[in-house]
Design an enzyme around this catalytic site. Sequence first.
Site, PDB file in Angstrom:
ATOM      1  N   ASP A  82       0.836   3.523  -2.943  1.00 34.54           N
ATOM      2  CA  ASP A  82       2.192   3.973  -2.598  1.00 34.54           C
ATOM      3  C   ASP A  82       2.825   4.651  -3.829  1.00 34.54           C
ATOM      4  OD1 ASP A  82       4.275   4.365  -0.886  1.00 34.54           O
ATOM      5  OD2 ASP A  82       4.808   2.271  -0.615  1.00 34.54           O
ATOM      6  N   VAL A 230       6.250   0.565   5.792  1.00 37.61           N
ATOM      7  CA  VAL A 230       7.101  -0.627   5.809  1.00 37.61           C
ATOM      8  C   VAL A 230       6.780  -1.470   4.582  1.00 37.61           C
ATOM      9  CG1 VAL A 230       7.750  -2.699   7.101  1.00 37.61           C
ATOM     10  CG2 VAL A 230       7.051  -0.641   8.348  1.00 37.61           C
TER      11      VAL A 230
HETATM   12 ZN    ZN Z   1       8.533   4.773   0.084  1.00 33.45          ZN
END
Ligand code: ZN
Length: 281
Positions: A82, A230
Amino acid sequence: MALEKVRDLLCAAQKANTSVIAFDACDYNTIYACIKGAEVARRPVIVMLYPTMRSVFSFGAFAATVKDLAKSASVPVGLHLDHCSELPIIIEAIRDGFTSVMADGSAMPLEENIAFTKSVVDIAKIFDVDVEGEIGHVGQVAGGFDYQNADTFTRPDEAAVFAGRTGVASMAVAFGSCHGMYKAEPNLDLERLQEIDKAVDVPLVLHGGSGIPADQLEKAFQMGINKFNVGTEFFLLNTKLCKEAYTSEELLKNPFAGITSIRKGLTEYIAKKLELCEMKV
Ligand SMILES: [Zn+2]
């Protein structure tokens, strides 16, 4: 089955007019729940790691864990790094087994973002690794980000330039979402999303997925979102389940009882959340 390419999962979602759901994980239980929950829901899943978490779960160990669990999973599983805006850390993740990474240059001016993202794409290509870029900026609720302000939303013309010049496999866009737990219910600008979707062919990614009402998500998935991230919601549930499990008296008799109840709660959450994805496998 072996780890699936994130690019392939997103292309399949694009064809099916829906979104694959990606969850940030931080330990064995959260990874385990992502994959077991996906098996219960019969949906593909993407497991992600924040680069800062590598101090508690190294890139190599995280990647190996996801790959190991994916091997025996009956549904497709993807692995993704991420938000990362530092090239050396992205290279470290690729070296240690990540097959998809996010190059987040969204806080940089457009030209700088393009140059940074393109440099990551060029390196990632050599190792057949997918790159997600970000154009426009999805901020943090905690940082006071004004997520309802249309000036912060992705501009369709810039999105087209960004996609064309960087060659990203997917692109995070801003149209009213924000990272963290929302203070007021978000109101996604679906018109803007459709304009962006018309301007580019690459799959679009929605960040800041904790607390967006399901009806808005369903529409966003039909209008061009093919990856939905999420984090916060899942981590807060993990904290709550850990607190309940590790303050139970039962643990004094059976020190491992907590693991089962934490995994059960997390897996149920994942299975339920994944029902938003229309791609049954
Ligand atoms: Zn993000």
